[in-house]
Design a protein around this motif. Sequence first.
Motif, mmCIF file in Angstrom:
data_model
loop_
_atom_site.group_PDB
_atom_site.id
_atom_site.type_symbol
_atom_site.label_atom_id
_atom_site.label_comp_id
_atom_site.label_asym_id
_atom_site.label_seq_id
_atom_site.Cartn_x
_atom_site.Cartn_y
_atom_site.Cartn_z
ATOM 1 N N GLN A 155 47.264 48.525 35.285
ATOM 2 C CA GLN A 155 46.270 48.291 36.333
ATOM 3 C C GLN A 155 46.213 46.811 36.708
ATOM 4 O O GLN A 155 45.987 46.466 37.873
ATOM 5 C CB GLN A 155 44.890 48.739 35.858
ATOM 6 C CG GLN A 155 44.760 50.238 35.614
ATOM 7 C CD GLN A 155 43.340 50.610 35.235
ATOM 8 O OE1 GLN A 155 42.411 50.454 36.021
ATOM 9 N NE2 GLN A 155 43.158 51.103 34.008
ATOM 10 N N ILE A 156 46.421 45.940 35.720
ATOM 11 C CA ILE A 156 46.412 44.501 35.987
ATOM 12 C C ILE A 156 47.648 44.092 36.778
ATOM 13 O O ILE A 156 47.595 43.178 37.616
ATOM 14 C CB ILE A 156 46.319 43.719 34.663
ATOM 15 C CG1 ILE A 156 44.955 43.966 34.005
ATOM 16 C CG2 ILE A 156 46.541 42.225 34.867
ATOM 17 C CD1 ILE A 156 44.802 43.347 32.637
ATOM 18 N N LEU A 157 48.751 44.794 36.541
ATOM 19 C CA LEU A 157 50.019 44.416 37.161
ATOM 20 C C LEU A 157 50.173 44.915 38.596
ATOM 21 O O LEU A 157 51.092 44.486 39.295
ATOM 22 C CB LEU A 157 51.185 44.947 36.309
ATOM 23 C CG LEU A 157 51.381 44.259 34.953
ATOM 24 C CD1 LEU A 157 52.357 45.040 34.089
ATOM 25 C CD2 LEU A 157 51.868 42.821 35.148
ATOM 26 N N ILE B 47 32.244 49.091 31.544
ATOM 27 C CA ILE B 47 32.947 50.011 32.448
ATOM 28 C C ILE B 47 32.492 49.786 33.888
ATOM 29 O O ILE B 47 33.307 49.778 34.820
ATOM 30 C CB ILE B 47 32.705 51.473 32.011
ATOM 31 C CG1 ILE B 47 33.349 51.729 30.647
ATOM 32 C CG2 ILE B 47 33.271 52.446 33.044
ATOM 33 C CD1 ILE B 47 32.937 53.041 30.006
ATOM 34 N N GLY B 48 31.182 49.574 34.073
ATOM 35 C CA GLY B 48 30.657 49.341 35.414
ATOM 36 C C GLY B 48 31.168 48.054 36.033
ATOM 37 O O GLY B 48 31.571 48.036 37.205
ATOM 38 N N VAL B 49 31.160 46.959 35.259
ATOM 39 C CA VAL B 49 31.671 45.683 35.760
ATOM 40 C C VAL B 49 33.153 45.806 36.102
ATOM 41 O O VAL B 49 33.615 45.280 37.135
ATOM 42 C CB VAL B 49 31.440 44.564 34.722
ATOM 43 C CG1 VAL B 49 32.175 43.287 35.126
ATOM 44 C CG2 VAL B 49 29.951 44.280 34.562
ATOM 45 N N GLY C 30 37.936 46.863 40.399
ATOM 46 C CA GLY C 30 39.029 47.800 40.658
ATOM 47 C C GLY C 30 39.716 48.350 39.431
ATOM 48 O O GLY C 30 40.812 48.911 39.548
ATOM 49 N N PHE C 31 39.096 48.229 38.253
ATOM 50 C CA PHE C 31 39.707 48.713 37.015
ATOM 51 C C PHE C 31 38.939 49.907 36.459
ATOM 52 O O PHE C 31 37.713 49.982 36.574
ATOM 53 C CB PHE C 31 39.723 47.611 35.947
ATOM 54 C CG PHE C 31 40.534 46.404 36.322
ATOM 55 C CD1 PHE C 31 41.900 46.395 36.130
ATOM 56 C CD2 PHE C 31 39.924 45.288 36.880
ATOM 57 C CE1 PHE C 31 42.648 45.274 36.468
ATOM 58 C CE2 PHE C 31 40.663 44.178 37.222
ATOM 59 C CZ PHE C 31 42.027 44.167 37.027
ATOM 60 N N GLU C 32 39.663 50.809 35.822
ATOM 61 C CA GLU C 32 39.055 51.958 35.154
ATOM 62 C C GLU C 32 39.300 51.844 33.647
ATOM 63 O O GLU C 32 40.440 51.886 33.202
ATOM 64 C CB GLU C 32 39.654 53.268 35.662
ATOM 65 C CG GLU C 32 39.171 53.693 37.037
ATOM 66 C CD GLU C 32 37.718 54.150 37.046
ATOM 67 O OE1 GLU C 32 37.184 54.484 35.965
ATOM 68 O OE2 GLU C 32 37.127 54.173 38.138
ATOM 69 N N LEU C 33 38.212 51.695 32.903
ATOM 70 C CA LEU C 33 38.304 51.668 31.444
ATOM 71 C C LEU C 33 38.033 53.053 30.887
ATOM 72 O O LEU C 33 37.424 53.896 31.541
ATOM 73 C CB LEU C 33 37.301 50.673 30.853
ATOM 74 C CG LEU C 33 37.391 49.217 31.314
ATOM 75 C CD1 LEU C 33 36.396 48.366 30.523
ATOM 76 C CD2 LEU C 33 38.795 48.663 31.161
#
Length: 475
Positions: A181-183, A256-258, A263-266
């Motif tokens: 997701q970071i990439l 998770i909310g932050v 744009g990330f899903e934990l």
Amino acid sequence: MLFNTIEFFIFLPTVFVLYWFVFPKNLKYQNLLVLVSSYVFYGWWDYRFLSLIFLSTVIDYFIALEMEKSDKERKRKQLLGASMVFNLGMLGFFKYYNFFVDSWVYAFQTAGFEMEHTWTLQIVLPVGISFYTFQTMSYTIDVYRKNLRPTKDFISFASFVSFFPQLVAGPIERATNLLPQILKKRTFSYEKGVQGLRLILWGLFKKVVIADSLAPLVNDIFENYGAYDGGTLLLGAIYFAFQIYCDFSGYSDIAIGVSKLFGFELMSNFKFPYFSRNIGEFWRRWHISLSTWFRDYLYIPLGGSRNGKWASLKNIFIIFIVSGFWHGANWTFMIWGLIHALLYIPSFIFNTNRKYLSYGVAENKVLPTLKEIFQMGTTFFCVTIAWVFFRSNSLGDALSYISKLFLDFMMPQSKLQGIGYVIILMTLEWGLRNDERLTVISKYVIVRLLFYMFIAFQVLRFFGVVQTDFIYFQF
């Protein structure tokens, strides 16, 4: 930096504006911003320990690249071993050195020998060290297993290791989930942003309103347990069960909310564990990122359940005791892990540990059956008694607390004010029990509006009244 502080509510929108409005189309700059922001977030507590995160990042980054270059299994194992030795060595030195020294001295004194000039560390434990060391180890292990190719983008990898929303108290993310997701390029999603704000608000409610309100009651009861009757001690244990749940799951919800805002899903870390019907289900719902980490990186490599019942039982005991020791350098945590192993064994032997995989409690019903109430009550009681060891300062305190609880039981006459917080939480969570991400509160707009207005009002009302660190910061 704490989530429940004014500083964070200045920090978060500042990073958000820079992330989406200054660098919206440049992935490299966005990731660099995430990295710098993460180091500022962590360094706000103590900048000196940033060197540990950076060193761990550099070592595992280059070790993974060397693994990719080598076709020799022996060299790959040596490289993996070097990563494990460094990360576990760093964790052991800062977290467990004093524990082993004190235990060694005590053992010799018990045998009649006096030891002088023992050297112990006079430093604070680096916040979140147990979390980020496990996170970066997941990367080298997955690269070794060829489940993941190493990245050559150091900034992105460093952002993965130090990602600020979950840096100090999880969820413990896998490299296979977060690093890709970071990439890749991210675009802002209004829907995700709204979901993120909902989770942040819900997490703050659990932390600020419930956990922080119960904290003074818990502290007083546990510190002065000799002055209270058994009924009050039972209340203290119940209050702590909800304090630690709301404190830790509240942190996870905020994290998770932050992350959603950027744009990330934990991964989910809690799924209403106190509605569990046996211990097996409890551990599928409590601190999921840690329990699955131990399952995938320790239990299965040890043989899992493949080599018969006795070998499986041995592996279960190892997992639970190691999990207890992961939480802290105290015998109380290992006993806590041992108790959960003993509670889990009957479920494993009779093959009920995976009984409730496909459906939750009171599926498609408003209320649970009498059988489910009994199952949930029994599981919660066992978990709550085990929490006494987790919360107590020593084994002696824990045993004295529990013996007084049972031998001097009377209906509590004081500390009853915490019951209201427990009832409010359980009522709200029962309605949300199938939706830990709060994606569908109700089909009625007015119900959703009233729910969030109530939550927001309570957070503003209690914000700053009693402010405590998140419990899992110490781990």
